[in-house]
Motif scaffolding. Structure first.
Motif, PDB file in Angstrom:
ATOM      1  N   ARG A 204       0.840  -1.206   0.000  1.00 56.17           N
ATOM      2  CA  ARG A 204       0.000   0.000   0.000  1.00 56.17           C
ATOM      3  C   ARG A 204       0.874   1.255   0.000  1.00 56.17           C
ATOM      4  O   ARG A 204       0.601   2.231  -0.700  1.00 56.17           O
ATOM      5  N   GLU A 205       1.936   1.223   0.787  1.00 56.37           N
ATOM      6  CA  GLU A 205       2.831   2.375   0.861  1.00 56.37           C
ATOM      7  C   GLU A 205       3.440   2.686  -0.503  1.00 56.37           C
ATOM      8  O   GLU A 205       3.611   3.848  -0.871  1.00 56.37           O
ATOM      9  N   VAL A 207       2.176   2.266  -3.390  1.00 58.76           N
ATOM     10  CA  VAL A 207       1.195   2.928  -4.260  1.00 58.76           C
ATOM     11  C   VAL A 207       1.199   4.430  -4.002  1.00 58.76           C
ATOM     12  O   VAL A 207       1.263   5.238  -4.923  1.00 58.76           O
ATOM     13  N   TYR A 208       1.146   4.796  -2.715  1.00 57.05           N
ATOM     14  CA  TYR A 208       1.139   6.219  -2.379  1.00 57.05           C
ATOM     15  C   TYR A 208       2.475   6.876  -2.702  1.00 57.05           C
ATOM     16  O   TYR A 208       2.530   8.082  -2.979  1.00 57.05           O
ATOM     17  N   SER A 283      -5.316   0.820  -4.483  1.00 61.54           N
ATOM     18  CA  SER A 283      -4.755   1.015  -3.149  1.00 61.54           C
ATOM     19  C   SER A 283      -5.241  -0.030  -2.154  1.00 61.54           C
ATOM     20  O   SER A 283      -4.819  -0.030  -1.009  1.00 61.54           O
TER      21      SER A 283
END
Length: 285
Positions: A204-205, A207-208, A283
């Protein structure tokens, strides 16, 4: 499986990690020196456009499929050895496309790249089914959740009707303490289990952060699983920098101030190398 060069990455349900899988397989092979093209074959709900800084008038796959541009015009370099062919986000442009043109797009890219990954949209539509028959093999992506597995069965049936062949199943967001047998899931679908991708907060990290996971956290368990999957698909060797789960836990528990200036600089440099590769909107993975 080294004779197969065009892969459709598909799922019956959205949000299971299909685009994340596409991105990281392609990046892992590019890191190994293979020439890779990633195509956003989800014409209606495109999410690979984030890979490149597209202006409103940028050329996309929609322009190619409407006959207004060549494949080369819609091809954007991400970083070394890897390019993306994004679809547009305009519904008006989508309405003007002819999905059948994807055959020529795949044929063109097949000649110019070692591997082509088609990020296929979820659901049942002509543009969803078409890539399943154009690819040399289809890689199914699913989480262990019953609804996702059930929808994967539908994608298997669609692939068969399209004249395609399923290479196997990739199960994402797996946990070592789970009571679920991932081998049983694959057996129920009557397809080989290609890989399990551990549930990893770094996914997830990444993606950001706008960076593929295999670059953002190359030593993590999920990144390692993606590299191994890429190596198996291409029948090549890739560098294994994966650390085990215990080491990962110790690393997460460590004081972040313990990281050396040199290590921090190397990590930031790795991110900068792919700053243009702003990853997709999935996400949930």
């Amino acid at each position: 499986m080294s004779h197969e060069t065009v892969y459709a990455i598909a799922s019956g349900k959205g949000g299971v990690g299909k685009t994340t899988t596409t991105v990281n397989l392609g990046t892992a092979l590019a890191q190994a020196g293979e020439r890779v093209a990633i195509v956003d074959a989800d014409l209606g709900m495109a999410n690979l456009a984030g890979f490149v800084s597209l202006s409103p008038d940028s050329t996309t796959l929609h322009d190619v499929l409407s006959g207004d541009a060549s494949v080369e015009d819609a091809t954007y370099r991400i970083t070394d050895n890897i390019v993306a062919v994004p679809s547009g986000t305009s519904l008006d442009e989508y309405a003007d496309t002819s999905p059948e043109g994807l055959r020529e797009v795949v044929a063109d890219l097949r000649e110019r790249f070692d591997y082509v990954f088609l990020d296929v949209g979820a659901g049942v539509s002509h543009e969803t089914v078409l890539p399943l028959g154009l690819a040399d093999a289809v890689v199914l992506v699913s989480t262990p959740e019953p609804a996702a597995v059930h929808d994967s069965k539908k994608t298997l049936e669609l692939t068969e009707r399209a004249g395609g062949e399923v290479s196997g199943l990739v199960v994402t967001r797996t946990r070592p303490d789970s009571d679920v047998s991932y081998e049983e899931i694959a057996a129920r679908l009557e397809t080989p289990l290609l890989a399990t991708i551990p549930d990893d907060p770094a996914a997830r990290e990444s993606v950001y952060a706008g960076t593929p996971l295999v670059v953002y956290e190359p030593d993590g368990p999920a990144a390692g699983a993606y590299r191994h999957l890429a190596a198996d698909l291409a029948d090549i060797e890739v560098a294994d920098t994966t650390i085990d789960a215990d080491a990962a836990a110790e690393s997460e528990a460590a004081d972040p101030d313990d990281e050396t200036t040199e290590e921090s600089a190397e990590r930031e440099a790795a991110h900068d190398d792919v700053s243009s590769a702003i990853t997709e909107a999935e996400s949930d993975t």
